[in-house]
Design an enzyme around this catalytic site. Structure first.
Site, short mmCIF file in Angstrom:
data_model
loop_
_atom_site.label_atom_id
_atom_site.label_comp_id
_atom_site.label_asym_id
_atom_site.label_seq_id
_atom_site.Cartn_x
_atom_site.Cartn_y
_atom_site.Cartn_z
N PRO A 196 0.83 -1.21 0.00
CG PRO A 196 -0.72 -1.53 1.71
CD PRO A 196 0.57 -2.06 1.15
CD GLU A 197 2.96 3.14 -4.36
OE1 GLU A 197 2.98 4.32 -4.71
OE2 GLU A 197 3.28 2.21 -5.10
NE ARG B 55 4.43 -11.97 1.82
CZ ARG B 55 5.17 -11.57 0.79
NH1 ARG B 55 4.57 -11.02 -0.26
NH2 ARG B 55 6.47 -11.71 0.79
#
Ligand SMILES: [Zn+2]
Length: 269
Positions: free
Chosen positions: A2-3, A109
């Site tokens: 995500p940016e 993750r």
């Protein structure tokens, strides 16, 4: 990963759902998230959820030193609000219990982090959505930079929130070659770059971000901006402006996408 637009989307969706609610406790299901000095925040009212660089930050009422809780989603983190107790999945790492409702932190993750943010912690870099981000401010940041402009956009200590997808998109809209030295850009190019940064990030926020694999917003939905990308992931496809094929190369280990015609390098001009 995500940016800025994806994290902004999560904050905008989550904030109205949790504002004015009280944090009762945090149930930690993954020992890797410990130790967490959460005690000062328990029993306090959430005043808003806002983005800080690429972190989702819960703000609480009160004047104590520690009044913020910062969550970094990293690769696969998600924050999902529910009225009822959420099902505990294998990927659920923590559950925030509010006086009304729950926020589950799911993260397959497990690279995401939760931390209590000290009030005095300095800002990491300038936020492009901040009013202080002007062409002049960008000019100052770029001064004497020896890096090429694409990797320069990715470093988080100058501008925050821009990652690999949006860096390629921004340079296409700024008609700037990704290998141009950052410190060599003239004022007209810096002005175009400033406009392109705002345009690309605002458009991406409007479409709730970009989803290629794991990213979901706070409602569990995928973003839609991947349908509007100009160059990223479009190798050999026709440029949307000049129809010539989009090119790809590795720049400091990251894929860069650009149009050699629309983004001329300084060398050939
Ligand atoms: Zn082109």
């Amino acid at each position: 990963m995500p940016e800025l637009p994806e994290v902004e989307t999560v904050c905008r969706q989550l904030s109205p759902k949790v504002t004015e609610k009280i944090l009762r406790r945090i149930e930690i299901l993954d020992g890797r998230l410990l130790p967490l000095a959460i005690k000062p925040l328990l029993g306090r009212t959430i005043t808003r959820v806002a983005r800080r660089a690429k972190e989702v930050v819960f703000h609480f009422d009160g004047h104590a030193e520690q009044t913020r809780l910062a969550i970094h989603l990293r690769m696969t983190g998600r924050l999902i609000f529910s009225e009822d107790p959420p099902p505990v999945l294998k990927s659920t790492r923590a559950v925030f219990h509010l006086n009304k409702g729950y926020v589950a932190f799911c993260d397959p993750r497990r690279f995401g982090t939760i931390r209590v943010l000290a009030e005095c912690e300095p800002e990491p870099g300038l936020d492009p959505m901040d009013k202080r981000f002007t062409p002049k401010a960008l000019t100052v940041l770029l001064q004497n930079a020896r890096q090429e402009i694409k990797p320069w956009l990715l470093r988080q200590d100058r501008l925050v929130g821009i990652g690999n997808i949006y860096a390629s998109e921004i340079l296409f809209h700024a008609r700037t070659h990704p290998e141009r030295p950052a410190g060599s850009l003239d004022s007209a190019t810096i002005k175009r770059l400033h406009q392109a940064i705002l345009r690309v990030l605002r458009d991406a926020i409007k479409h709730c971000g970009t989803t290629f694999s794991d990213y979901r917003d706070a409602t569990g939905e995928r973003g839609a901006f991947q349908n509007f990308l100009s160059v990223y992931g479009r190798t050999a496809e026709p440029c949307r402006v000049c129809q010539r094929p989009i090119r790809q190369f590795a720049q400091q280990g990251r894929s860069t996408f650009f149009c050699n015609h629309c983004q001329p390098s300084g060398k050939t001009r």
